[in-house]
Design a protein around this motif. Structure first.
Motif, PDB file in Angstrom:
ATOM      1  N   SER A 191       0.800  -1.223   0.000  1.00 39.30           N
ATOM      2  CA  SER A 191       0.000   0.000   0.000  1.00 39.30           C
ATOM      3  C   SER A 191       0.832   1.271   0.000  1.00 39.30           C
ATOM      4  CB  SER A 191      -0.952   0.008   1.199  1.00 39.30           C
ATOM      5  OG  SER A 191      -0.250  -0.266   2.394  1.00 39.30           O
ATOM      6  N   ILE A 212      -4.915   1.376  12.486  1.00 37.54           N
ATOM      7  CA  ILE A 212      -3.954   0.971  11.461  1.00 37.54           C
ATOM      8  C   ILE A 212      -2.676   1.777  11.660  1.00 37.54           C
ATOM      9  CG2 ILE A 212      -3.472   0.886   8.986  1.00 37.54           C
ATOM     10  CD1 ILE A 212      -6.519   0.585   8.559  1.00 37.54           C
ATOM     11  N   ALA A 257       2.654  -2.668   7.196  1.00 38.22           N
ATOM     12  CA  ALA A 257       1.318  -2.092   7.300  1.00 38.22           C
ATOM     13  C   ALA A 257       0.642  -2.443   8.616  1.00 38.22           C
ATOM     14  CB  ALA A 257       0.449  -2.556   6.127  1.00 38.22           C
ATOM     15  N   TYR A 276      -7.362  -0.256   1.908  1.00 40.26           N
ATOM     16  CA  TYR A 276      -7.123   1.002   2.608  1.00 40.26           C
ATOM     17  C   TYR A 276      -7.624   2.169   1.754  1.00 40.26           C
ATOM     18  CZ  TYR A 276      -3.796  -1.984   5.108  1.00 40.26           C
ATOM     19  OH  TYR A 276      -3.213  -3.001   5.820  1.00 40.26           O
ATOM     20  N   ARG A 277      -7.973   3.244   2.407  1.00 40.12           N
ATOM     21  CA  ARG A 277      -8.442   4.413   1.650  1.00 40.12           C
ATOM     22  C   ARG A 277      -7.363   4.903   0.675  1.00 40.12           C
ATOM     23  NH1 ARG A 277     -12.638   7.817   1.796  1.00 40.12           N
ATOM     24  NH2 ARG A 277     -13.454   7.023   3.765  1.00 40.12           N
ATOM     25  N   THR A 278      -6.103   4.798   1.052  1.00 44.80           N
ATOM     26  CA  THR A 278      -5.029   5.254   0.173  1.00 44.80           C
ATOM     27  C   THR A 278      -4.968   4.446  -1.118  1.00 44.80           C
ATOM     28  OG1 THR A 278      -3.505   3.829   1.402  1.00 44.80           O
ATOM     29  CG2 THR A 278      -3.586   6.158   2.033  1.00 44.80           C
ATOM     30  N   TYR A 299      -7.116  -6.681   9.456  1.00 42.32           N
ATOM     31  CA  TYR A 299      -7.968  -5.573   9.866  1.00 42.32           C
ATOM     32  C   TYR A 299      -9.412  -5.813   9.426  1.00 42.32           C
ATOM     33  CZ  TYR A 299      -3.695  -2.739  10.674  1.00 42.32           C
ATOM     34  OH  TYR A 299      -2.495  -2.247  11.127  1.00 42.32           O
ATOM     35  N   VAL A 356      -4.109  -6.053   5.727  1.00 39.98           N
ATOM     36  CA  VAL A 356      -5.438  -5.520   5.421  1.00 39.98           C
ATOM     37  C   VAL A 356      -6.516  -6.561   5.665  1.00 39.98           C
ATOM     38  CG1 VAL A 356      -5.501  -6.099   2.940  1.00 39.98           C
ATOM     39  CG2 VAL A 356      -6.744  -4.091   3.782  1.00 39.98           C
ATOM     40  N   ASN A 361      -3.889   4.874   8.539  1.00 43.67           N
ATOM     41  CA  ASN A 361      -4.713   4.699   7.343  1.00 43.67           C
ATOM     42  C   ASN A 361      -6.142   4.404   7.786  1.00 43.67           C
ATOM     43  OD1 ASN A 361      -5.322   4.418   4.559  1.00 43.67           O
ATOM     44  ND2 ASN A 361      -3.384   3.363   4.186  1.00 43.67           N
ATOM     45  N   GLU A 362      -7.011   4.138   6.810  1.00 40.01           N
ATOM     46  CA  GLU A 362      -8.423   3.893   7.086  1.00 40.01           C
ATOM     47  C   GLU A 362      -8.894   2.714   6.248  1.00 40.01           C
ATOM     48  OE1 GLU A 362     -12.693   6.346   6.973  1.00 40.01           O
ATOM     49  OE2 GLU A 362     -10.854   7.271   6.209  1.00 40.01           O
ATOM     50  N   LEU A 363      -9.797   1.925   6.790  1.00 35.50           N
ATOM     51  CA  LEU A 363     -10.316   0.733   6.119  1.00 35.50           C
ATOM     52  C   LEU A 363     -11.643   1.060   5.440  1.00 35.50           C
ATOM     53  CD1 LEU A 363      -9.311  -2.269   6.016  1.00 35.50           C
ATOM     54  CD2 LEU A 363     -10.978  -2.745   7.812  1.00 35.50           C
TER      55      LEU A 363
END
Length: 257
Positions: free
Chosen positions: A33, A214, A79, A190-192, A148, A145, A104-106
């Motif tokens: 990521s 995260i 990560a 992830y949002r990225t 998570y 990921v 980061n964000e899921l």
């Protein structure tokens, strides 16, 4: 053998028996990521210092195992905390260099233009919404990921229904590709990652309290022999470096509770 050649060997999953001393260039093994951001940071760092950065990207689990098996590396970016802890317990990183670098964000992504609104409520209908399709994410047994994602789905009481419908990818970017190509109707990334692929869009974000924070830690490896590795790690966490991370959607690492 050049660093570039070694990076190709690492990316191909070939284990090396022992680290090999190289010149002043820096070899980074990093979570998939981080690819776009690390490549830009490497370009900027070379322009400032003349030092070459060679990077290889895959799931954090794969990168950690390569380091454990003796693949040459100077910096590891994970990560999640677990895979950095894995190397630290084996004395394979320089502990005093370790830093929690990013957050980061899921999210749930769908192919661009899809109209489905994933149900992320407690006891929701996400599995029903998939129909005969599958949900792509990293393999929850080892890919951050996916770990998570499992935690979030368990919190929401949806894991049991979703598990049989998982498309278990070997990295978050592999999961992203499955969605972007329309091979699956949804994916958890992830949002990225969602931000760098025009073939997908974010359809929903998981409640922040449904999964562990995260955290992306970074550290020098125990076998690093590059004089520039420490400087590049410092650059990654400098204000200039953090501006690049922010450009790609990353946020500063959450503070420890």
């Amino acid at each position: 053998m050049t660093r570039a050649a070694l990076a190709m060997i690492v990316a191909a999953g070939v284990s090396l028996a022992a680290p090999v001393a190289m010149a002043q260039d820096v070899l980074v093994l990093a979570a998939a990521s981080t690819k776009n951001a690390v490549e830009k940071l490497a370009t900027q760092f070379k322009a400032k210092t003349g030092a070459s950065i060679t990077s290889s990207f895959a799931a954090s689990s794969a990168m950690a195992k390569q380091i454990e098996n003796g693949a040459p590396a100077d910096i590891f970016i994970s990560a999640d905390l677990d895979w950095m802890d894995y190397l630290q317990k084996r004395n394979l990183i320089k502990t005093d260099s370790r830093v929690n670098l990013l957050g980061n964000e899921l999210v749930v992504v769908v192919p661009k233009g899809a109209t489905v609104k994933p149900d992320l409520s407690k006891g929701g209908r996400l599995a029903e919404q998939l129909g005969d399709g599958r949900l792509a994410t990293g393999d929850p047994s080892n890919v951050p990921v996916g770990k998570y994602a499992r935690a979030a789905l368990e919190t929401l009481g949806q894991w049991t229904a979703i598990e049989p419908k998982l498309a278990r990818a070997d990295s978050v970017r592999a999961a992203l590709v499955l969605v972007s190509r329309g091979e699956v109707p949804m994916g958890i990334v992830y949002r990225t990652d969602a931000a760098i692929d025009p073939g997908v869009e974010v359809a929903a974000a998981f409640p922040p309290d449904s999964y562990p924070a995260i955290v992306y830690p970074a550290a020098l490896t125990a076998t690093s022999q590059s004089g520039q590795a420490g400087a590049f790690l410092d650059y990654l966490k400098s204000p200039e470096g953090m501006a690049v991370w922010k450009e790609f959607g990353f946020v500063p690492a959450p503070k420890a509770p």
